[in-house]
Design an enzyme around this catalytic site. Structure first.
Site, short mmCIF file in Angstrom:
data_model
loop_
_atom_site.label_atom_id
_atom_site.label_comp_id
_atom_site.label_asym_id
_atom_site.label_seq_id
_atom_site.Cartn_x
_atom_site.Cartn_y
_atom_site.Cartn_z
N ASP A 1 -17.85 17.22 19.83
CA ASP A 1 -16.46 16.82 19.64
C ASP A 1 -16.13 15.79 20.70
O ASP A 1 -16.73 15.78 21.78
CB ASP A 1 -15.53 18.03 19.77
N GLU B 1 -12.81 13.75 22.78
CA GLU B 1 -11.39 13.57 23.01
C GLU B 1 -11.20 12.08 23.23
O GLU B 1 -12.06 11.42 23.83
CB GLU B 1 -10.93 14.35 24.25
N HIS C 1 -4.99 17.00 25.07
CA HIS C 1 -6.26 17.39 25.68
C HIS C 1 -6.13 17.76 27.16
O HIS C 1 -7.05 18.28 27.75
CB HIS C 1 -7.32 16.31 25.49
N HIS D 1 -9.22 22.32 22.50
CA HIS D 1 -8.74 21.04 22.99
C HIS D 1 -9.39 20.59 24.27
O HIS D 1 -8.87 19.76 24.99
CB HIS D 1 -7.21 21.01 23.08
N ASP E 1 -13.94 22.80 21.66
CA ASP E 1 -13.89 22.55 20.23
C ASP E 1 -15.29 22.51 19.62
O ASP E 1 -15.50 22.98 18.50
CB ASP E 1 -13.16 21.24 19.94
#
Lengths: 124, 714
Positions: B528, B530, B579, B669, B674
């Protein structure tokens, strides 16, 4: 009166040279070829300075040094240790046991004689 | 067919049927009438046409209402109920089975709920047994893992294809460090060993082991030394792991870092060579001169003087070069490699305990420099101390002994001090060469041997004047290097390390066609990102990447990737709220050009997985060029897979899926948080996909492409 030097070493070749050089320089020289003989000569000959080889069979130079320093009567005798072992630990041990100087083989004979002159005359 | 199309069709059918009945009746009546009556009827009907149309509209509305009611209360709830039942049956029997439909549907839901409860009860009972069994297995695993992490050596086991089945943190450290992380692969389960050990070397080792085994050797071994990417020189010791048929099924490597060792050895060697080389020619010259002089004692004085000068000059040169060589290699003459590094205070604590037990003397530690390390053979040295203590007690009636130690340059000065007893000045000199006897035991070693081994010295040290002298045995020992700090692996996010997976033994060679491989046996990197915002094309950037590996159906929480990235642009406060990463946290972090190649290494040879993968992949792809890497592996999207598995659910957000599938959501987050949730979700989705007959990667990719969501997006 001539100053006296006792050479304690079991290696005849170096003894020949040192004896010759020191006599030429005006010292009275005697030679002992092992630790036991060295102690007897210290007693009898009363040298001003002892050139002491560390590596000798039976009684080592360290021990001769230690025995000499154990006797307050001989405190004034200068001790120069000669050794083929030149590591820090051996130098530390020699100096700690009461040697005035620790010289590692090989050495320059001229320099050694000059150092002996200095020690005996009390300038070093 | 989608729900709305289905209901439209039903409305049309019902409406047609509703119109057909009166129309057919009217037609039969109409046909039976006389022509004049028909005319009258047509006229009457013609006049009432608006009424008829109105009637038809009412009928249509009724049909729509009926179908709506039927769908809302029966069709849709039943479909949902079927989905729920499938989830309860397949992946999450904790999910409550409820229905919004008619009372009959609600009753059905209730009954299914009771079945689910019964299933839970049964599962609970069998789970308890399974848990017990697992707990025992777990304990075994933990023991193995603990054992592995306590070993000083690196351990790594691979199968015959060179895939890693087991490793420990020490092995990992030998192969990669922070500096080489971007350019070299990490050690990981299921990864190929050839990425960090030369393939030829491994193949050669296997051949040698196979050969020794066939010759009937019971414990074949082979060794080699090879450099690693972490700039370590590593000694590998390989032993075979035998399969059921007695063939070599894998190799067990134990590894130790010999970088320093070899350096020292080569220093010794080159010292010898230097001395030999420098001595050769002066010795030759002296010898020639000496032999000439001996052979011709009466040679003419000039020539004689010349020869003597040669001897003097050459021997002086020889003295100098030996002195120089010894000085240059002073370090090489240091203690033997058999010594270990140990804290002086630890050595003395061990000695204290042992001397007290053996001699019954009072032992005390005084001034001990806590930060001082020794390079020491602790067993032999403590034995030497015990020997001396025994002799002091026997010969000099010493009752208590104190120890003090301090650093003097490259050496440590350790004093063994006794009370007032006067010990002969030559005591140590005499004891030095005796075999050390301690109680009934006699060691083959002497104190002198122990000192030589350490490159140390010992003597009787005296202080003060003749009257008030205190004496002690003084040891000079080499100082060691601090060890331990920093070597420990950082704590992983889960206490139980998953450093091995012997099921990988069973796996055959990977099929060349990735798409034909079964989903369960693939290695995945679930990741994942951010980002600063939602639009990479408008300059939004990645600020963190988190990833975890799945190998052989297990989420490897020890093999994770987590990096913050300096986006080199200001952060949007709105996304920062999501985040929780602020500008301060990103200052000084590496840029994407550094992090992306590292991530590329991490996900080598795996299938990439992300939730709403298209979004993350777009960010990665935009940076591929700048980072000089390409992500060309297959990509699975848990959003699409969820839509494949549950076409009747509308909500495919990660939280919703996780809740449906019973995946606990912790630490969301963050990129890694995640990724971990997505990984768990993937594992459960794979089960559901299997039920739908989707078993291979190719099938999963095709099904994803065909989903409604995929069609919406592309």
């Amino acid at each position: 009166m001539a100053k006296r030097v006792l050479i304690v070493d079991d290696e005849p070749n170096i003894v020949t040279a040192l004896e010759f050089l020191l006599e030429k320089r005006g010292y009275e020289v005697r030679v002992a070829v092992n630790g036991e003989a060295a102690m007897a000569e210290v007693e009898a000959f009363k040298p001003d300075l002892v050139l002491l080889d560390v590596m000798m069979p039976k009684v080592s130079g360290y021990e001769v040094c230690q025995r000499m320093r154990a006797n307050p009567q001989w405190r004034g005798i200068k001790i120069v240790m000669l050794s083929a072992k030149g590591r820090e630990v051996e130098v530390s041990k020699g100096m700690s046991l009461g040697a005035d100087l620790y010289v590692t083989k090989p050495f320059s004979s001229a320099e050694l004689v000059a150092t002996i002159d200095g020690l005996v005359s009390g300038e070093a | 067919m989608s729900g709305s199309a289905k209901s439209a069709l039903w409305v049309a059918l019902l409406f047609a049927a509703g119109l057909a009945v009166p129309a057919a009746t009217a037609f039969v009546v109409f046909a039976a009438l006389a022509p004049s009556d028909q005319e009258v009827l047509l006229r009457i009907l013609g006049e009432r046409l608006p009424l008829l149309v109105f009637g038809a509209m009412v009928l249509f509305a009724l049909c729509v209402g009926l179908v709506r009611w039927f769908f809302a209360d029966y069709v849709l709830p039943l479909g949902e109920l079927a989905e729920h039942t499938r989830i309860v049956h397949g992946v999450n029997d904790e999910m409550p089975v409820v229905s919004t439909g008619a009372s009959e549907v609600a009753r059905l839901a209730h009954e299914i709920g009771r079945l689910a409860a019964e299933k839970r009860r049964l599962r609970g009972a069998s789970d308890a047994r399974v848990r017990d069994a697992l707990a025992r297995l777990e304990e075994e695993r933990n023991r193995l893992a603990a054992l592995m992490s306590e070993l000083v050596e690196g351990v790594l086991v691979c199968n015959a294809e060179g895939r890693v089945l087991l490793y420990n943190e020490q092995a990992k450290a030998l192969f990669s460090d922070a500096e080489s992380a971007a350019t070299t692969p990490r050690v990981g389960l299921g990864r190929s060993i050839f990425a960090f050990i030369d393939r030829e070397q491994v193949v050669h080792a296997i051949e040698k082991l196979e050969h020794s085994r066939r010759r009937g050797e019971t414990a074949p071994r082979t060794r080699f030394v090879a450099p690693t990417a972490a700039k370590r020189l590593v000694k590998f010791e390989a032993a075979p792991y035998l399969g059921g048929g007695g063939e070599v099924a894998g190799i067990v490597f134990t590894m130790s870092d010999v970088t320093g060792l070899l350096e020292r050895e080569s220093q010794h060697l080159s010292l010898l060579q230097t001395i030999a080389a420098r001595a050769r020619s002066p010795v030759a010259n002296i010898r020639a001169a000496g032999e000439s002089l001996a052979q011709y004692p009466d040679m003419e004085p000039d020539r004689r003087r010349r020869f003597i000068e040669i001897v003097a000059a050459e021997s002086s040169a020889l003295s100098h070069s030996i002195q120089e060589a010894l000085q240059a290699y002073g370090e090489a003459l240091k203690a033997s490699i058999a010594l270990e590094d140990m804290r002086a205070v630890d050595l003395l604590r061990v000695a204290e305990e042992r001397l007290r037990t053996i001699t019954g003397l009072e032992i005390e530690l005084d001034a001990v420099d806590e930060g001082l390390w020794l390079s020491i053979d602790s067993f032999a040295f403590v034995q030497a101390l015990a020997f001396l203590a025994t002799r002091l007690k026997q010969d000099y009636k010493v009752r208590s002994i104190r120890f003090a130690v301090r650093a003097i340059g490259r050496f440590a000065e350790l004093d063994m001090i006794w009370g007032s007893a006067v010990v002969a000045h030559d005591a140590l000199t005499l004891w030095e060469f005796e075999p050390m006897s301690i109680g009934p035991q006699t060691s083959p070693l002497t104190l002198r041997d122990v000192l030589e081994r350490h490159g140390g010295e010992a003597w009787l040290h005296r202080e003060g004047s003749a009257g008030a002298r205190s004496s002690c045995f003084r040891f000079l020992l080499p100082v060691g290097e601090p060890v331990g700090a920093g070597v420990r692996p950082p704590p992983s996010i889960e206490s139980r390390p998953e450093y091995y997976d012997f099921d990988l033994f069973a796996h055959g060679a990977p099929s060349s066609d990735l798409k034909a491989r079964r989903l369960g046996e693939l290695a995945y990197t679930v990741f994942d990102t951010e980002t600063t915002g939602l639009e990479p094309s408008a300059g939004d950037e990645i600020i963190s990447i988190g990833a975890v590996r799945i190998v052989n159906g297990r989420l490897l929480k020890n093999e994770v990737f987590e990096k913050l990235v300096d986006p080199q642009r200001p952060l949007n406060p709105a996304s920062a709220r999501v985040h929780g990463i602020d500008a301060a946290a990103l200052a000084g972090q590496p840029t994407i050009e550094t992090v992306l190649p590292e991530f590329h290494r991490f996900c080598e040879d795996t299938v990439l997985v992300a939730h709403n993968a298209a979004f993350d992949m777009r960010f990665l792809e935009l940076k591929e060029k700048a980072a000089g890497v390409r992500f060309d592996q297959p990509v699975l999207d848990t959003l699409l897979l969820s839509a494949v598995a549950h076409p009747d659910f509308a909500d495919h957000r990660l939280e919703a899926i996780a809740e449906r599938l019973g995946v606990p959501v912790l630490g969301r987050h963050t990129a890694l948080g995640d990724a971990l949730v997505t990984g768990e979700v993937l594992l459960r989705l794979l089960v559901l996909l299997g039920e739908r007959g989707i078993a291979t990667l190719g099938e999963a990719l095709d099904a994803s492409r065909e989903t409604y969501y995929a069609r919406l997006r592309y």
